[in-house]
Structures are given as C-alpha cells and as structure tokens.
Write an enzyme that holds these catalytic residues in place. Structure first.
Site, short mmCIF file in Angstrom:
data_model
loop_
_atom_site.label_atom_id
_atom_site.label_comp_id
_atom_site.label_asym_id
_atom_site.label_seq_id
_atom_site.Cartn_x
_atom_site.Cartn_y
_atom_site.Cartn_z
N HIS A 298 -10.75 -4.19 -1.23
CA HIS A 298 -9.47 -3.47 -1.23
C HIS A 298 -8.52 -3.98 -2.29
CE1 HIS A 298 -10.13 -0.95 2.32
NE2 HIS A 298 -10.79 -1.97 2.84
N ASP B 249 -6.68 13.39 -7.52
CA ASP B 249 -7.45 12.66 -6.52
C ASP B 249 -8.46 11.78 -7.26
OD1 ASP B 249 -10.07 12.47 -4.70
OD2 ASP B 249 -8.35 12.72 -3.38
N ASP C 98 -6.57 -1.55 -4.87
CA ASP C 98 -5.14 -1.56 -5.20
C ASP C 98 -4.93 -1.67 -6.71
OD1 ASP C 98 -4.56 -1.41 -2.52
OD2 ASP C 98 -4.07 -3.54 -2.29
N GLU D 109 -5.42 7.88 -2.08
CA GLU D 109 -5.73 7.93 -3.52
C GLU D 109 -5.27 9.23 -4.15
OE1 GLU D 109 -9.49 9.42 -1.38
OE2 GLU D 109 -7.81 8.06 -1.03
N ASN E 180 -13.50 0.79 -2.92
CA ASN E 180 -13.10 -0.16 -1.89
C ASN E 180 -14.30 -0.83 -1.24
OD1 ASN E 180 -10.27 0.00 -1.98
ND2 ASN E 180 -10.22 1.84 -0.72
#
Length: 384
Positions: A272, A259, A276, A303, A267
């Site tokens: 965003h 995680d 990515d 994630e 973010n």
C-alpha cells in the site's frame, strides 16, 4: 494614583506568568501550531523583562541592558510568531539584527547615560518601530480569510504606537500638557499600559489561533489527505457553482474522469505504501501537463480522479485528455527504488446545458467504455 516600578514589575510578572502558562499549556495540546510556541516564549521573556526592571529601577546594567534587551527579544519573537502563523517568509536574522542593534544602544545608554528626555524618546522610538513592523505584516501580508483577527491584533499594536507617540510629545513639549489630565494619565499609566497590552495581545493571538484552526479544519474537510486535492464532496459543491456560471454564459464545461488501470494489483504486488506513491506520482504528472485556468482537480475516490474544465471546447478537452494519458504511460512511478509502470483510462464528457451531476455521470459512462475496450485509452461521451 501612583505605582512604583517594583510594584508594577510584580503585577506585570504575575499577569505575564498567567498568560505564559496558558500559552505554554496550549502549545502542549496544539502541537501543530509553531507560532503558539514562539508566542509562549515571547510572553515568558516579557515576564522576565517586567520582573528584571521591577527589581531594579535605577538605570543599572540589569534594568537598562538586560531588561531592555529582553523586551526587544520579546518583540522579535512576537513578530516572527506572526510571520510564521501567516506563512509570510520573514527570516529570523532581520528581527535578531534589530535586537542586537537595540542592545548595543542600551549598552551605550548604560555607559554614557543620556538625559531622561532622550532616554524616554529612544525607548518610545524602539517601541514604535516594532509596532509598525508588526502592523505591516498583519495588515499587508495576511491572507484574505484571516483579515478580521489580524486587524484586531494590528489595532492593539497601533494603539501601543500611538501611546508612545503621545508620551514622546509630553516629553518633548512638557509645557503644552503640564498638569493636564492627559499628562497625568500618560505618566501614571505608562507601565500599566504595557501590562494591559500584554493581556490584549494574548487575546488577539488566541483569536488568530482559533481562526487558523477553523480554516484548517474547513480545508481538511474539503481536501484529500494523501494528494492534497479536493475531495469528492468539495468537487461536487464547487463544480455545481462553476457549471452553473458557465451555463448562464452559454459556455460549455467538460469533465475528465481518470481511473488508474489495475491499481489493485499494484497494492497487492508492491504494497500500500507503493500504491500511495503511485497516486501522488499520478497527480504530479497530470499537473505537469498543465491545467487550464479555473480547472477543478479532485480525487473522486480510491484510484479515480476528476478534472472539471470550465469554458473549454470539446476538441481541446479531448486533446488535453490524450496528452495526459500519454504522459502518465510515459512516466513510471518509483517506490523504494523500484520502477512501477502505470497507465490510466479516461472518460470525458462536454455539455452546455447539463448540470454537474449529469456531466459526471456522462464521463463515468465514457470511462466504463474505455476500460471495457482495453484500458489505457480515452473514450468520449457526446450525449451529456
């Protein structure tokens, strides 16, 4: 039954135009298939060749050099379309070099016309070379999951090659088959066979396209669009088979669940697109550490990522998890020139008798513990 070349040219042009229009329209709809556009062009070129040779059948520059050159170009386009469709790295220069050689030979034929026997043998030889080349790519360079449609298309080229080989025998030894049904059939249907081959090839190429689309859809249903990893459902499906196989052999399997720490803040602060980029970077770092053979790597959700490691000792799995955690912390991601530090929490579990769901749940419990204890660490669950 006898057809003159003009009539056959008109028939071939009509059928070729219909096939070419069909492939062109398909290309407008299925834009993600580059081979389709190449094959559409090939059929247009074949149509032009049929019309060119049908309009003039007296060995002129138009029929000999232009018509013959167009046929060679169409073969090169079909070959390259096949290679691109199968993702076989064939460079354009090789087929185009053969086209150039063929055109040069046709120019020589036009300037110094050989006997009809030699001319027929030359054309048959060219056709067999192209057919053999395409059969080789279709049968020996096609992926395993596309062999059925590739074999069908290869069969068409094999039949075409056999037809021209038989024609060569008739030309070389006319006394053996003179006035026989086979001689009459080969002579009468020489050009009609080319028209039939175009129709069969359009069918073969269509089947190959349909199979590619089916395989791509299946792959998309199993993979994560951003990272290219297995998605959650594909991991559980493939993992169940892998874990059951290990359990049958009495071998243990391990699951590592990752995680990315504080990913929401990435973010929020960077956007965003940066998020990515971080996910893609994380996958690259994990792979750079080295994945044992047979490992399943998946994006579990958001994630969260997961590794399923078959037939591995718990100590080796724990050491691998620690190396991966360290590698992630030591390799910041970069997005639009900005450096983004990232860390990951890891939960791991190993078992011999557990199924894949139990292993995943055990790793999830360990991951929760790693996050609760401060993140950027590995926690292990030995109770799977």
């Amino acid at each position: 039954m006898h057809f003159d070349l003009f009539t056959l040219g008109v028939i071939g042009a009509a059928i070729g135009i219909a096939i070419s229009i069909s492939f062109t329209l398909l290309g407008l709809v299925l834009r993600g298939l580059p081979a389709l556009r190449i094959w559409a062009t090939a059929f247009w070129v074949i149509t032009a060749a049929a019309l060119t040779q049908g309009l003039n059948e007296n060995g002129s520059l138009l029929s000999t050099v232009v018509g013959g050159g167009l046929i060679a170009l169409a073969n090169a386009l079909m070959l390259m379309g096949i290679a691109i469709h199968l993702r076989y790295p064939l460079r354009w220069r090789w087929p185009l070099a053969v086209v150039g050689l063929f055109v040069a030979c046709q120019v020589d034929v036009y300037l110094s016309p050989p006997t009809q026997t030699v001319s027929a043998l030359m054309f048959g030889g060219y056709s067999v070379v192209w057919d053999a080349w395409m059969v080789w790519v279709l049968l020996w360079r096609s992926p395993r999951d596309m062999r059925s449609t590739c074999s069908f298309t290869a069969l068409i080229f094999i039949i075409d090659a056999l037809f021209y080989l038989l024609r060569s025998v008739v030309v070389l030894f006319p006394q053996l088959l003179a006035h026989s049904p086979l001689d009459e059939l080969l002579t009468t249907w020489n050009y009609l066979f080319g028209i039939l081959s175009s129709f069969l090839l359009s069918t073969g190429f269509t089947l190959m396209l349909a199979e590619r689309l089916t395989l791509d859809l299946r792959r998309l249903a199993r993979t994560d669009g951003l990272t290219g990893l297995l998605n959650r459902s594909a991991l559980i499906e493939a993992g169940a088979r892998l874990v059951d196989a290990c359990r049958a052999r009495g071998q243990g399997c391990s699951v590592l669940m990752f995680d990315l720490d504080h990913f929401k803040s990435i973010n929020d602060n960077w956007g965003h697109a940066a998020g990515d980029a971080v996910l893609i970077h994380f996958v690259a770092v994990i792979r750079s550490v080295g994945l044992p053979r047979g490992t399943l790597f998946a994006r579990y959700g958001g994630e969260e990522f997961m590794l399923l490691l078959p037939a591995i000792e718990p100590a080796h799995a724990a050491a691998l998890a620690e190396r991966m955690r360290t590698a992630v912390a030591a390799a910041p991601a970069v997005s639009e020139g900005s450096r983004i530090d990232i860390t990951t929490s890891v939960g791991g579990a190993t078992a011999v008798d557990a199924n894949v769901e139990q292993l995943v749940n055990a790793a999830d419990v360990a991951l929760y513990r790693a996050k609760h204890q401060g993140r950027n660490q590995v926690a292990w669950n030995s109770e799977a």
